[in-house]
Enzyme design. Structure first.
Site, PDB file in Angstrom:
ATOM      1  N   LEU A  33       0.816  -1.218   0.000  1.00  0.00           N
ATOM      2  CA  LEU A  33       0.000   0.000   0.000  1.00  0.00           C
ATOM      3  C   LEU A  33       0.847   1.264   0.000  1.00  0.00           C
ATOM      4  O   LEU A  33       1.921   1.317   0.586  1.00  0.00           O
ATOM      5  CB  LEU A  33      -0.922  -0.018   1.218  1.00  0.00           C
ATOM      6  N   GLY A  36      -1.692   6.360  -2.658  1.00  0.00           N
ATOM      7  CA  GLY A  36      -2.821   6.224  -3.588  1.00  0.00           C
ATOM      8  C   GLY A  36      -3.917   5.359  -2.975  1.00  0.00           C
ATOM      9  O   GLY A  36      -5.094   5.718  -2.972  1.00  0.00           O
ATOM     10  N   HIS A  37      -3.512   4.213  -2.415  1.00  0.00           N
ATOM     11  CA  HIS A  37      -4.481   3.365  -1.712  1.00  0.00           C
ATOM     12  C   HIS A  37      -5.069   4.136  -0.520  1.00  0.00           C
ATOM     13  O   HIS A  37      -6.265   4.048  -0.242  1.00  0.00           O
ATOM     14  CB  HIS A  37      -3.810   2.093  -1.181  1.00  0.00           C
ATOM     15  N   ASP A 150      -6.040   3.308 -12.664  1.00  0.00           N
ATOM     16  CA  ASP A 150      -6.339   2.156 -13.521  1.00  0.00           C
ATOM     17  C   ASP A 150      -7.670   2.445 -14.219  1.00  0.00           C
ATOM     18  O   ASP A 150      -8.700   1.856 -13.899  1.00  0.00           O
ATOM     19  CB  ASP A 150      -6.411   0.882 -12.671  1.00  0.00           C
ATOM     20  N   GLN A 153      -9.713  -0.298 -15.901  1.00  0.00           N
ATOM     21  CA  GLN A 153     -10.273  -1.182 -14.880  1.00  0.00           C
ATOM     22  C   GLN A 153     -11.535  -0.561 -14.278  1.00  0.00           C
ATOM     23  O   GLN A 153     -12.559  -1.225 -14.094  1.00  0.00           O
ATOM     24  CB  GLN A 153      -9.228  -1.427 -13.792  1.00  0.00           C
ATOM     25  N   VAL A 176      -3.302   9.654  -7.270  1.00  0.00           N
ATOM     26  CA  VAL A 176      -2.345  10.331  -6.390  1.00  0.00           C
ATOM     27  C   VAL A 176      -0.960  10.209  -7.030  1.00  0.00           C
ATOM     28  O   VAL A 176      -0.563   9.122  -7.464  1.00  0.00           O
ATOM     29  CB  VAL A 176      -2.351   9.712  -4.977  1.00  0.00           C
ATOM     30  N   SER A 185       2.426   3.817  -7.673  1.00  0.00           N
ATOM     31  CA  SER A 185       2.082   2.439  -8.001  1.00  0.00           C
ATOM     32  C   SER A 185       2.970   1.508  -7.184  1.00  0.00           C
ATOM     33  O   SER A 185       4.139   1.816  -6.934  1.00  0.00           O
ATOM     34  CB  SER A 185       2.333   2.187  -9.491  1.00  0.00           C
ATOM     35  N   SER A 186       2.394   0.381  -6.789  1.00  0.00           N
ATOM     36  CA  SER A 186       3.179  -0.617  -6.052  1.00  0.00           C
ATOM     37  C   SER A 186       4.354  -1.091  -6.894  1.00  0.00           C
ATOM     38  O   SER A 186       5.363  -1.539  -6.372  1.00  0.00           O
ATOM     39  CB  SER A 186       2.308  -1.824  -5.690  1.00  0.00           C
TER      40      SER A 186
HETATM   41  P1  AMP Z   1      -3.740  -2.322  -6.670  1.00  0.00           P
HETATM   42  O1  AMP Z   1      -3.315  -2.661  -5.280  1.00  0.00           O
HETATM   43  O2  AMP Z   1      -2.635  -1.838  -7.543  1.00  0.00           O
HETATM   44  O3  AMP Z   1      -4.586  -3.407  -7.294  1.00  0.00           O
HETATM   45  O4  AMP Z   1      -4.705  -1.078  -6.540  1.00  0.00           O
HETATM   46  C1  AMP Z   1      -5.817  -1.105  -5.684  1.00  0.00           C
HETATM   47  C2  AMP Z   1      -6.664   0.115  -5.953  1.00  0.00           C
HETATM   48  O5  AMP Z   1      -5.881   1.292  -5.702  1.00  0.00           O
HETATM   49  C3  AMP Z   1      -7.112   0.200  -7.421  1.00  0.00           C
HETATM   50  O6  AMP Z   1      -8.457   0.677  -7.456  1.00  0.00           O
HETATM   51  C4  AMP Z   1      -6.159   1.209  -8.000  1.00  0.00           C
HETATM   52  O7  AMP Z   1      -6.684   1.912  -9.105  1.00  0.00           O
HETATM   53  C5  AMP Z   1      -5.953   2.142  -6.817  1.00  0.00           C
HETATM   54  N1  AMP Z   1      -4.703   2.907  -6.978  1.00  0.00           N
HETATM   55  C6  AMP Z   1      -3.462   2.409  -7.252  1.00  0.00           C
HETATM   56  N2  AMP Z   1      -2.569   3.424  -7.380  1.00  0.00           N
HETATM   57  C7  AMP Z   1      -3.272   4.577  -7.219  1.00  0.00           C
HETATM   58  C8  AMP Z   1      -2.922   5.969  -7.241  1.00  0.00           C
HETATM   59  N3  AMP Z   1      -1.677   6.381  -7.493  1.00  0.00           N
HETATM   60  N4  AMP Z   1      -3.896   6.874  -7.020  1.00  0.00           N
HETATM   61  C9  AMP Z   1      -5.171   6.466  -6.776  1.00  0.00           C
HETATM   62  N5  AMP Z   1      -5.559   5.186  -6.739  1.00  0.00           N
HETATM   63  C10 AMP Z   1      -4.640   4.244  -6.946  1.00  0.00           C
END
Ligand code: AMP
Length: 283
Positions: A33, A36-37, A150, A153, A176, A185-186
């Site tokens: 996390l 963004g999360h 995403d 998605q 974010v 991003s992770s």
């Molecule tokens: P993930 O863990 O990458 O599957 O992402 C989980 C959720 O967090 C998804 O809805 C992503 O779109 C959102 N997410 C990932 N990175 C960001 C970011 N930089 N800003 C906003 N939401 C994000």
């Protein structure tokens, strides 16, 4: 914060909350996390009564040769972050509880799911739509929060919820970004220092296209060319796609009449990066 690790305890917790009259917010993630999360969780905490976050690295959305095995897994750090944010429940199932032996079902959203990222990653969005359907049915959330990072998605999940008549409001949360504009991003942690620097051209390229749009350019081809030039000047040559589409349904557009979005996927080193920016006129 409650830690729930299988379908039955998840269901029971939800039942309790609903009986008590609480509105449930849900944030599905794959963990590792970052802020963004955090922004999704905050939005859920602010607009519902009880927030559930799931952490599940979903094997069915990774293709052969992709990064499933090396995807960052830092559960303890994630747990502490969610606890500090004030999250009410963390759903952390293993693969066997999400996909019980004999699992046969797939949810496919076509043609949305086979273009853009879906072309580069066949089956990816079927994996996403299937796991999100299972999760939404377990959590029975009033609202579920997805990042616009995403974008495809988000559009696919919204379409799927509409098509299946699922009783859950899908909320899109703005991307974010780091100080230099790079979308969090992770997967950014895979980048070497040099690649990380180069990768900042991705958001710069989209920003330049957006600036041109705001200055009056409406032709998709020209907006894409502006972004492409910035990527190649920065030494990013493996551009999987760069495309202007309609913001609502991701339809191809020659020219933007109403709202558009510019989306890209590139490879920098071994890392695949995606980003997008919505092209709307102020007001
Ligand atoms: P993930 O863990 O990458 O599957 O992402 C989980 C959720 O967090 C998804 O809805 C992503 O779109 C959102 N997410 C990932 N990175 C960001 C970011 N930089 N800003 C906003 N939401 C994000």
């Amino acid at each position: 914060m409650e830690l729930l690790t299988d379908r039955n305890t998840m269901r029971a917790w939800v039942q309790q909350q609903r009986t008590a009259g609480h509105r449930i917010g849900f944030v599905p993630t794959m963990g590792a996390l970052h802020a963004g999360h955090g922004s999704l969780v905050r939005e859920s905490l602010a607009t519902t009564d009880r927030t559930v976050v799931s952490i599940f690295v979903n094997p069915t959305q990774f293709g052969p040769g992709e990064d499933f095995d090396r995807y960052p897994r830092i559960f303890e750090q994630d747990r502490v972050m969610l606890q500090e944010l004030g999250c009410h429940a963390l759903f952390y199932p293993d693969v066997a509880s999400m996909y019980p032996s004999g699992f046969q079902t797939a949810v496919t959203v076509e043609p949305l799911g086979s273009q853009l990222c879906g072309r580069e990653r066949p089956g990816h969005f079927t994996g996403v739509a299937t796991v999100v359907t299972v999760l939404l049915n377990l959590v029975r959330a009033d609202r579920a929060f997805f990042g616009l990072k995403d974008y495809q998605q988000f559009v696919i999940i919204r379409q799927m919820v509409r098509d299946l008549g699922l009783d859950c409001e899908i909320v899109g949360v703005p991307t974010v970004r780091e100080a230099d504009g790079m979308a969090m991003s992770s997967r950014n942690r895979y980048l070497s220092d040099e690649d990380r620097q180069r990768a900042s051209a991705v958001s710069a390229a989209l920003s330049a296209a957006r600036a041109a749009f705001l200055a009056g350019e409406r032709e998709s081809g020209r907006l894409e060319a502006i972004a492409r030039r910035i990527l190649t000047e920065a030494g990013i040559h493996r551009i999987q796609y760069i495309a202007v589409r309609s913001a609502a349904a991701l339809l191809p557009l020659e020219k933007i009449h109403e709202d558009g979005v510019i989306l890209t996927a590139v490879k920098v080193g071994k890392t695949r990066l995606i980003d997008n920016m919505v092209l709307t006129l102020p007001g």
